[in-house]
Design an enzyme around this catalytic site. Structure first.
Site, PDB file in Angstrom:
ATOM      1  N   HIS A 392       1.134  -9.443  -4.733  1.00 23.73           N
ATOM      2  CA  HIS A 392       0.896  -8.028  -5.034  1.00 23.73           C
ATOM      3  C   HIS A 392      -0.481  -7.791  -5.646  1.00 23.73           C
ATOM      4  CE1 HIS A 392       2.274  -4.056  -4.909  1.00 23.73           C
ATOM      5  NE2 HIS A 392       3.498  -4.220  -5.364  1.00 23.73           N
ATOM      6  N   ASP A 396      -0.791  -4.520  -1.033  1.00 24.57           N
ATOM      7  CA  ASP A 396       0.030  -3.393  -1.474  1.00 24.57           C
ATOM      8  C   ASP A 396       1.327  -3.347  -0.681  1.00 24.57           C
ATOM      9  OD1 ASP A 396      -1.913  -2.611  -3.290  1.00 24.57           O
ATOM     10  OD2 ASP A 396      -2.923  -1.344  -1.802  1.00 24.57           O
TER      11      ASP A 396
END
Length: 421
Positions: A392, A396
């Site tokens: 992450h 995204d």
């Protein structure tokens, strides 16, 4: 007599230390030139170190499970002295020995010692097969599995070169009834203490580091592979005899290669220390493979240049080498994205751990027939989940969902896998 110090050789590629996995000799053994001394492990690959001389083993440098620096003493071997006028092949030096319990002071001088660095042999090298008489010849992976099954390898006749015992030999022995298992209802009180070393220790270190440093998030998508399975069956009926049988994995590889063209951010390595993300045009796809010693990730280099059958053949070859412990270092490094699958055990959903420093891993769950609503009725369809994880910090959630949806579209309409646009 002349004593020779055998140093741990430089395996290359910046390796500064190795772990002793298994000794093939012990103190007092009389050995031949090129006979195996020890099996050692780098980050992932296991290699075997032969002796450059014949003689008697006086000492070994460390116990199995010890991490040893390149250049440290691997073994001390006493060899026959040279004839008058004959030069030693290596420079002879005066070695200094210390007795740990002796008072400090002037060191005791030993006999002249020649310092040698042997050449590392891959596990499949013919020279690596010259081992001690009456000691079964087998790779570290086969030995580990035999220990797990409580089987004495001396009971098995090897079919490989120089009598080497292969995984197939061990499997046949077990199927023939050769095992150490007793009654299912016998009382058992044994306790086994196992030192975590070798590949298992490396796996533990890498998994802990990945979970500690990577901001994992997982995404699961359901894929209808009914048409893909029909295509695979048709291709196998027509070409399996001449080109080899196709599993679903080469199709996943092809879908991943095509999807990466639109999502290059997934085919990348993140160097946290340097704060640099490196994207790759080449698809070097790691294929997580279970071996007797633990999980390994052989790499399908330049998968973008392979057709289905080339990818299938290379996957089989790499998986076999990993399980036999004969995979070369370059076959176990350099991946840019990884596929992991538990095959028929694949369950419904998994949450795979990213193969750091990669930023994405694609997990394949098992294919099962499930009812799907279609044209106002339920119909049986062959369904498969993709359970994938992403870093992450670099990826995204929207990007991950779009990427997996693209793979889903390619697999559900398999003709699109081969359309060049």
């Amino acid at each position: 007599m002349v004593k020779k110090i055998i140093k741990m050789p430089d395996i290359g590629e910046g390796v500064a230390e190795v772990e002793i996995i298994e000794w093939h000799v012990k103190t007092g053994d009389v050995i031949a030139e090129d006979q195996l001394l020890a099996a050692v492990m780098t980050d992932k690959a296991t290699v075997e170190v032969p002796s450059p001389v014949a003689g008697t083993v006086l000492a070994i440098g460390a116990e199995a499970g010890t991490v040893m620096a390149v250049g440290a003493m691997l073994a001390e071997i006493e060899v026959e002295g040279t004839e008058a006028g004959e030069e030693l092949p290596h420079q002879t030096i005066a070695a200094t020995q210390f007795t740990p319990d002796a008072p400090q002071g002037e060191p005791e001088k030993s006999a002249p010692v020649s310092v040698l660095a042997p050449v590392v042999m891959p596990a499949s090298s013919p020279a690596s097969l010259k081992i001690a008489q009456n000691k079964p010849v087998a790779s570290p992976a086969v030995r580990a599995l035999a220990r797990e099954l409580a089987i004495d390898l001396a009971q098995i006749r090897g079919s490989g070169p120089a009598g080497r015992i292969t995984r197939d030999d061990l499997d046949k022995f077990v199927k023939s009834g050769g095992s150490a298992h007793g009654s299912h209802y016998a009382r058992r009180d044994g306790v086994e203490v196992i030192k975590v070393s070798g590949l298992r220790r490396k796996i533990a270190e890498r998994m802990a580091r990945a979970c500690r440093e990577v901001a994992h998030f997982s995404y699961v998508e359901e894929v209808d592979v009914t048409d893909l399975e029909l295509l695979r069956a048709s291709l196998n009926n027509s070409h399996a005899a001449s080109r080899g049988k196709l599993t679903v994995l080469p199709f996943i590889v092809r879908a991943l290669v095509v999807a990466l063209r639109d999502f290059p951010q997934m085919n990348a390595l993140y160097d946290e220390e340097a704060q640099i993300l490196t994207r790759h045009e080449a698809a070097h796809i790691g294929v997580a493979t279970q071996t007797p010693n633990g999980l390994m990730v052989p790499v399908l280099h330049h998968a973008e240049a392979m057709d289905l059958w080339a990818a299938a053949a290379e996957i089989v070859r790499l998986a076999g080498a990993a399980r036999e412990g004969t995979a070369r270092r370059e076959e176990l490094t350099g991946s840019t994205i990884t596929i992991t699958s538990l095959g028929e055990l694949g369950g419904l959903v998994t949450a795979p751990v990213i193969n750091q420093p990669e930023v994405a891993i694609i997990g394949i769950n098992r294919i099962a027939v499930r009812p799907q609503w279609q044209d106002n009725q339920f119909v049986p369809r062959r369904m498969m989940n993709l359970s994938s994880s992403f870093d992450h910090r670099m990826i995204d959630g929207y990007e991950a969902a779009a990427f997996i949806r693209r793979i889903k579209q390619l697999l559900e309409v398999p003709a699109t896998l081969f359309i060049e646009v």
